[in-house]
Structures are given as structure tokens and as C-alpha cells.
Design an enzyme around this catalytic site. Structure first.
Site, mmCIF file in Angstrom:
data_model
loop_
_atom_site.group_PDB
_atom_site.id
_atom_site.type_symbol
_atom_site.label_atom_id
_atom_site.label_comp_id
_atom_site.label_asym_id
_atom_site.label_seq_id
_atom_site.Cartn_x
_atom_site.Cartn_y
_atom_site.Cartn_z
ATOM 1 N N PHE A 53 1.042 -1.164 0.197
ATOM 2 C CA PHE A 53 0.190 0.030 -0.089
ATOM 3 C C PHE A 53 0.943 1.246 0.015
ATOM 4 C CE2 PHE A 53 -2.348 3.660 1.608
ATOM 5 C CZ PHE A 53 -3.534 3.459 0.891
ATOM 6 N N ASP A 86 9.157 2.838 2.364
ATOM 7 C CA ASP A 86 7.987 3.462 2.614
ATOM 8 C C ASP A 86 7.683 3.346 4.154
ATOM 9 O OD1 ASP A 86 5.384 4.636 2.998
ATOM 10 O OD2 ASP A 86 4.449 3.905 1.147
ATOM 11 N N LYS A 114 2.290 11.151 7.169
ATOM 12 C CA LYS A 114 1.576 11.155 8.419
ATOM 13 C C LYS A 114 1.834 11.792 9.599
ATOM 14 C CE LYS A 114 -1.079 7.168 6.524
ATOM 15 N NZ LYS A 114 -0.798 6.232 5.603
HETATM 16 C C1 PLP Z 1 -1.026 6.097 4.405
HETATM 17 C C2 PLP Z 1 0.003 5.726 3.609
HETATM 18 C C3 PLP Z 1 0.498 6.092 2.297
HETATM 19 C C4 PLP Z 1 -0.283 7.322 1.423
HETATM 20 O O1 PLP Z 1 -0.407 8.594 2.347
HETATM 21 P P1 PLP Z 1 -1.496 9.580 1.825
HETATM 22 O O2 PLP Z 1 -1.016 10.766 2.797
HETATM 23 O O3 PLP Z 1 -2.703 8.967 2.282
HETATM 24 O O4 PLP Z 1 -1.283 9.728 0.502
HETATM 25 C C5 PLP Z 1 1.620 5.500 1.425
HETATM 26 N N1 PLP Z 1 2.269 4.668 2.164
HETATM 27 C C6 PLP Z 1 1.756 3.845 3.400
HETATM 28 C C7 PLP Z 1 2.720 2.930 3.897
HETATM 29 C C8 PLP Z 1 0.797 4.432 4.096
HETATM 30 O O5 PLP Z 1 0.691 4.113 5.189
#
Ligand code: PLP
Length: 400
Positions: free
Chosen positions: A140, A225, A254
Site C-alpha cells: 500500500f 515507505d 502522516k
Molecule cells: C498512508 C500511506 C500512504 C499514503 O499516504 P497519503 O497521505 O494517504 O497519501 C503511503 N504509504 C503508506 C505505507 C501509508 O500507510
């Protein structure tokens, strides 16, 4: 307005791209949130780890208010007095060299993809238009067309084609599969240290180290990520530290703002970000003084208030307590730090109804995939508060 009125308005005028639990929140403080009828809940989701510092942290709120009355947005056409300090403090905390500031997590992912492609063509001699990036099954990374194009989740892709080419999907946690997927045109691997949205999936020990070694041997960039796993969630500043590795590019977002504002960043330990020349990439809001001021204080409270150490300790305690709950419905309990998943057996009939029951008892959490309940409270949670949560979780898992 009443509880039902808020829900009706959302349903009438909003795009229905979410199915939220029917709780209408109006206030938050620390690990607690309150609904419009004054009921209190423990937040065990933390906005998908964006409020690691707890809701409405007073120090972050104070800086945000102050900055809001001083200067909010200049665009990058001009410099501002927060940006350089934000870069420096972020690099010191994460041992990085270069920062590219963006807003949402997906934008950080997109920016990293752009950077490694350009690097591949310019510095690695990959033929123009041929760069390949390796990604993992059940990843994700966000919701843009390019990103959902390399998702293995059918619903995330359905109806959105055509997609961006140049991605190769391999199983998560399998370093050998990565090695075999590399071609002369492979420029990078993009990987989550722990797959959050997939259901809190931990790779085998040593996986990130193996990926790091393979990247070094084959001249491939390693992109982690850490948008969800970073900034203390797993009990370290970055989850990659558990294996003592440093990625070439690390993505954070985040909790970088403590949930006050969308702030993300690409962190670089190599010269990849050096491929950008003025005009190659940009964002109107990226690196604005408001975002930088908020992110600076959000990082400072994370460190100064011992939240990362607490995540490690409280996370161990939470998992130990969960393991002591005996329920025939539980298949597996897994996690690291305060990123915890409880996988239920098929017979349990899905995690959603457990989340609904927990909500009725004052604990907010969310199912991820059909059978996993995720517990990820703010990193300030204390033992007695975990005891409070476990009492409720145990009762619900035992069907009481
Ligand atoms: C939440 C998330 C994203 C995307 O972040 P947004 O601010 O919603 O675009 C990308 N990678 C990971 C692992 C995430 O948990």
C-alpha cells in the site's frame, strides 16, 4: 444537530469512497476522542498513525497557532525562515543528507519514483523510457493512478486503467524473488518495512538487510515507505533501524505533522535527489512555513517526550496482554512497537463486527482486510490505559 443529522449530511453530499464506523467525533485530547453526544473513546487507530503524538498535542497546537498568524504560505518561488531549519532537524533525526518536502504520502511516493527514474537514465545509463521499479505484493503506497497501477489489490485498481508502466510485482518478504526480478533496467525497489494496510505483515528477520545487500551488489536504489512505520510507530524512529539498514530513499508522512496538517518528505542518503534541477518537480504547498513549523515541533515532541521508547515498551506490554487473552477466534497476534494486528479465524465472521462492538464499549479501531483488527494507539499510551483497552478487547474476543 443530532448524531444522525451529521451522518445524513455526509451521506447526502459526500462521495461514498469510505465506509466509516458511525461515530461522529468532535474533540480529541491525547489518546482520547469524544463524539457529538459527549461519549469518550480510546483511539486505537491514530488516524492510520498520523497522530502518533496524540490528539491536539498542546505544544504542536501552540506553534501552529503562532505560525498561522505569522506566515503560512509563500510558495517555493521565495525562501522562508522555517524550511532550512526543518531540513536540518529532520536530517539530524533520521541521519539523512537531503530532503524533498511534499504534502500527502502519495506525493512523496510519486516524487521518489520520479527521482529514481531520472537517476536511472542519467547516472545508470538505463535506456530512456525503460526504467523498472520492483514493488511487493499486497503493498500500500497511496491512491494515485501510478500507485494503484502497481497495487495487487483488485478494488484499488478496478475501473482506473490505463496505468503507468514500469513496475514489477514480487512476493513480499522474499529476497530471492527480488534478486531474480532484477534486470539491467531495474532502478529501484519500493518496499514497506512492515505492510500495514495488508494486515500488519512482518517480513522474515533479515529481509531488509538482504534487500540492502542485493541493492548494493546490483546498483539498485532501495526505497522504504515508512509513511506508516516511521516516526516512532514501531519503537524506533524508522522501522528500518530494527535491521540496522539505511535505505537510499526513505518516505515519511502522516505523523510528521502529528496529524495537524499534511506534511510528507522524501529523505535521501545518496545523491538520488541531486538529479532534480530547478523546475523538474514541485508543489505549491510543499515546504511551506506552516508545514515546516508544525513538523519541527511534531518531531521535537516525539523525541523529547520519549514517545519512541514508550512505543517499544508499551507495544511489548500490549502484545503480551493480547497473547494472554485466550480466544478460539484468534488465529495470530503480530506486530512491532505499537503497530499491532490481531488476525481472526474465518469462523469469526470478519473483523468489522468486532470493531463495531468495541466502538460501543468505548474503543475505536478499524479492520484491515477482512480478518485483521489493527491496534495502533498514539505513542503516549500508558500501562493502565492498555489494561483498560485489554479488558474490553478480551471481553469482545470472548464473545461477552
Ligand atoms: C498512508 C500511506 C500512504 C499514503 O499516504 P497519503 O497521505 O494517504 O497519501 C503511503 N504509504 C503508506 C505505507 C501509508 O500507510
Amino acid at each position: 444537530m443530532k448524531f444522525q443529522d451529521f451522518i445524513r449530511l455526509e451521506n447526502e453530499f459526500g462521495a461514498m469512497n469510505y465506509r466509516p464506523l458511525d461515530v461522529v467525533l468532535t474533540r480529541g485530547q491525547g489518546i482520547w476522542v469524544w463524539d457529538v453526544d459527549g461519549n469518550r473513546y480510546m483511539d486505537c487507530l491514530s488516524a492510520y498513525s498520523a497522530v502518533n503524538q496524540g490528539h491536539c498535542h498542546p505544544k504542536i497546537a501552540a506553534v501552529m497557532k503562532e505560525q498561522a498568524e505569522k506566515l503560512t504560505l509563500t510558495s517555493r518561488a521565495f525562501r522562508n525562515d522555517q524550511l532550512g531549519l526543518f531540513y536540518k532537524e529532520l536530517c539530524d533525526l533520521t541521519r539523512s543528507h537531503t530532503v524533498l518536502p511534499m504534502n500527502s504520502g502519495a506525493e512523496a511516493v510519486e516524487s521518489a519514483i520520479k527521482a529514481v527514474r531520472k537517476w536511472g537514465y542519467r547516472d545508470r545509463g538505463v535506456p530512456e523510457g525503460q526504467a523498472e521499479i520492483v514493488v511487493c505484493e499486497n503493498n500500500f503506497h497511496g491512491r494515485t493512478i501510478t500507485i494503484v497501477g502497481f497495487s495487487s489489490e483488485k478494488q484499488y485498481r478496478d475501473g482506473y486503467a490505463p496505468f503507468t508502466p514500469g513496475f514489477r510485482i514480487i512476493p513480499f518478504g522474499d529476497a530471492r524473488a527480488f534478486e531474480q526480478a532484477i534486470t539491467p533496467n531495474t532502478v529501484a525497489i519500493l518496499v514497506e518495512p512492515i505492510q500495514g494496510e495488508a494486515g500488519i505483515i512482518l517480513p522474515p528477520d533479515g529481509y531488509l538487510r538482504d534487500v540492502r545487500r542485493i541493492c548494493d551488489e546490483r546498483g539498485v536504489m532501495m526505497i522504504t515507505d515508512e509513511i506508516q512505520t516511521g516516526l516512532g510507530r514501531t519503537g524506533k524512529m524508522l522501522a528500518e533501524e530494527h535491521e540496522g539498514v539505511e535505505a537510499d530513499l526513505t518516505l515519511i508522512g502522516k505523523a510528521l505533522s502529528g496529524g495537524f496538517y499534511p506534511v510528507s518528505a522524501v529523505l535521501s542518503n545518496k545523491e538520488v535527489l541531486g538529479v532534480f534541477r530547478p523546475g523538474d518537480h514541485g508543489s505549491t504547498f510543499g515546504g511551506n512555513p506552516m508545514a515546516c513549523a508544525v513538523a519541527r515541533i511534531a518531531m521535537r515532541v516525539l523525541v523529547e517526550e520519549g514517545m519512541i521508547e514508550n512505543a517499544a515498551e508499551a507495544g511489548k506490554y500490549f502484545m503480551t496482554c493480547l497473547r494472554s487473552v485466550s480466544s478460539p477466534l484468534v488465529k495470530e497476534i503480530r506486530g512491532r512497537g505499537l503497530m499491532i494486528g490481531v488476525e481472526l479465524r474465518e469462523e469469526a465472521g470478519g473483523a468489522r463486527r468486532f470493531c463495531e462492538t468495541l466502538m460501543a464499549r468505548g474503543l475505536l479501531c478499524k479492520e484491515t482486510h477482512t480478518n485483521v483488527i489493527r491496534f495502533a494507539p498514539p505513542l503516549i499510551i500508558r500501562r493502565e490505559e492498555i489494561d483498560w483497552a485489554i479488558e474490553r478487547i478480551a471481553a469482545v474476543l470472548k464473545g461477552a
